[in-house]
Design a protein around this motif. Structure first.
Motif, PDB file in Angstrom:
ATOM      1  N   UNK A 155       0.868  -1.178   0.000  1.00 43.26           N
ATOM      2  CA  UNK A 155       0.000   0.000   0.000  1.00 43.26           C
ATOM      3  C   UNK A 155       0.904   1.226   0.000  1.00 43.26           C
ATOM      4  N   UNK A 156       0.599   2.224  -0.819  1.00 50.47           N
ATOM      5  CA  UNK A 156       1.424   3.420  -0.924  1.00 50.47           C
ATOM      6  C   UNK A 156       1.196   4.420   0.190  1.00 50.47           C
ATOM      7  N   UNK A 157       2.116   5.374   0.377  1.00 51.97           N
ATOM      8  CA  UNK A 157       2.070   6.312   1.500  1.00 51.97           C
ATOM      9  C   UNK A 157       0.926   7.319   1.466  1.00 51.97           C
ATOM     10  N   UNK A 158       0.235   7.467   0.342  1.00 59.11           N
ATOM     11  CA  UNK A 158      -0.887   8.401   0.298  1.00 59.11           C
ATOM     12  C   UNK A 158      -2.210   7.730   0.681  1.00 59.11           C
ATOM     13  N   UNK A 159      -2.199   6.416   0.833  1.00 64.88           N
ATOM     14  CA  UNK A 159      -3.427   5.685   1.191  1.00 64.88           C
ATOM     15  C   UNK A 159      -3.691   5.813   2.694  1.00 64.88           C
ATOM     16  N   UNK A 160      -4.966   5.915   3.081  1.00 63.83           N
ATOM     17  CA  UNK A 160      -5.287   6.075   4.504  1.00 63.83           C
ATOM     18  C   UNK A 160      -4.856   4.878   5.364  1.00 63.83           C
ATOM     19  N   UNK A 161      -4.787   3.681   4.778  1.00 62.30           N
ATOM     20  CA  UNK A 161      -4.407   2.508   5.569  1.00 62.30           C
ATOM     21  C   UNK A 161      -2.928   2.138   5.427  1.00 62.30           C
ATOM     22  N   UNK A 162      -2.123   3.078   4.917  1.00 62.16           N
ATOM     23  CA  UNK A 162      -0.683   2.874   4.823  1.00 62.16           C
ATOM     24  C   UNK A 162      -0.119   2.703   6.229  1.00 62.16           C
ATOM     25  N   UNK A 163       0.723   1.680   6.459  1.00 61.64           N
ATOM     26  CA  UNK A 163       1.226   1.421   7.809  1.00 61.64           C
ATOM     27  C   UNK A 163       2.362   2.348   8.260  1.00 61.64           C
ATOM     28  N   UNK A 164       2.842   3.214   7.383  1.00 61.50           N
ATOM     29  CA  UNK A 164       3.957   4.102   7.720  1.00 61.50           C
ATOM     30  C   UNK A 164       3.495   5.438   8.249  1.00 61.50           C
ATOM     31  N   UNK A 165       4.419   6.398   8.307  1.00 60.09           N
ATOM     32  CA  UNK A 165       4.074   7.722   8.835  1.00 60.09           C
ATOM     33  C   UNK A 165       3.060   8.433   7.949  1.00 60.09           C
ATOM     34  N   UNK A 166       2.210   9.218   8.608  1.00 56.84           N
ATOM     35  CA  UNK A 166       1.168   9.952   7.884  1.00 56.84           C
ATOM     36  C   UNK A 166       1.374  11.460   7.945  1.00 56.84           C
ATOM     37  N   UNK A 167       2.585  11.896   8.366  1.00 57.89           N
ATOM     38  CA  UNK A 167       2.826  13.331   8.324  1.00 57.89           C
ATOM     39  C   UNK A 167       2.930  13.750   6.859  1.00 57.89           C
ATOM     40  N   UNK A 168       2.795  15.032   6.626  1.00 59.30           N
ATOM     41  CA  UNK A 168       2.721  15.483   5.238  1.00 59.30           C
ATOM     42  C   UNK A 168       4.038  15.243   4.503  1.00 59.30           C
ATOM     43  N   UNK A 169       3.912  14.941   3.233  1.00 59.67           N
ATOM     44  CA  UNK A 169       5.061  14.766   2.347  1.00 59.67           C
ATOM     45  C   UNK A 169       5.197  16.065   1.567  1.00 59.67           C
ATOM     46  N   UNK A 170       6.247  16.834   1.860  1.00 62.11           N
ATOM     47  CA  UNK A 170       6.374  18.136   1.195  1.00 62.11           C
ATOM     48  C   UNK A 170       6.457  17.999  -0.321  1.00 62.11           C
ATOM     49  N   UNK A 171       5.749  18.872  -1.000  1.00 67.05           N
ATOM     50  CA  UNK A 171       5.806  18.966  -2.462  1.00 67.05           C
ATOM     51  C   UNK A 171       6.708  20.154  -2.765  1.00 67.05           C
ATOM     52  N   UNK A 172       8.004  19.897  -2.825  1.00 70.14           N
ATOM     53  CA  UNK A 172       8.957  21.003  -2.875  1.00 70.14           C
ATOM     54  C   UNK A 172       9.952  20.863  -4.013  1.00 70.14           C
ATOM     55  N   UNK A 173      10.520  21.997  -4.380  1.00 69.60           N
ATOM     56  CA  UNK A 173      11.566  22.068  -5.395  1.00 69.60           C
ATOM     57  C   UNK A 173      12.596  23.077  -4.898  1.00 69.60           C
TER      58      UNK A 173
END
Length: 177
Positions: free
Chosen positions: A133-151
């Protein structure tokens, strides 16, 4: 005819013996799996994980979880104390320079094989999650803090420091503007 029979028996015995020896050698070696590898950079907007590796498998530049390489080798079954050796470099686009890091990182418990997600967290820790399951899915077992969309290379001008500089053509070619 008797010679052929003896050769067949000896050949079969030899084959059986080699198979038994191979089976004995494989005892103690755990079955492994080649997991796709993706890094996710949770660092401040001016920092970026430039390159990383897990147990020697190159992971490219960590970012928003979209760049994948192959493959990090992991055991098919998780076991207590499972760790991976992670190396990574962090570029500081605001102040110039960067740092190199290296650590033995515990691998989160998994029951099914999947993708290896390597999270470089804002508190300078690293977390490894194996999941289908990928990190954007609600049932992802990893951290759910925001993933910055940065450049950061676009946000911050090239730092003034000793070392190679980019020409205008290179900046354009590598989309660094």
């Amino acid at each position: 005819m008797r010679k052929r029979f003896c050769r067949s028996v000896v050949g079969a015995f030899g084959l059986a013996l080699m198979s038994a020896l191979a089976a004995c050698q494989s005892l103690g070696k755990e079955p492994t799996f080649g997991a796709d590898l993706t890094g996710i950079d949770h660092l401040a907007d001016y920092l970026s994980v430039s390159d990383f590796s897990v147990n020697g498998a190159w992971g490219a530049q960590a970012g928003k979880g979209g760049r994948t390489t192959c493959c990090a080798v992991i055991p098919e079954k998780w076991h207590p104390g499972l760790k991976a050796h992670v190396k990574w470099s962090v570029s500081d686009w605001k102040h110039g320079g960067g740092d190199f890091h290296e650590a033995d990182v515990p691998v989160d418990q998994y029951s099914r094989l999947g993708h290896m997600w390597v999270h470089f967290l804002a508190d300078d820790s690293v977390r490894i999650v194996v999941s289908d399951i990928g990190p954007y899915a609600p049932d992802y077992p990893g951290p759910h803090d925001s993933i910055p969309q940065k450049y950061p290379w676009k946000q911050y001008p090239p730092p003034t420091r000793k070392g190679p500089t980019f020409s205008e053509d290179e900046l354009e070619k590598y989309n660094l503007r």
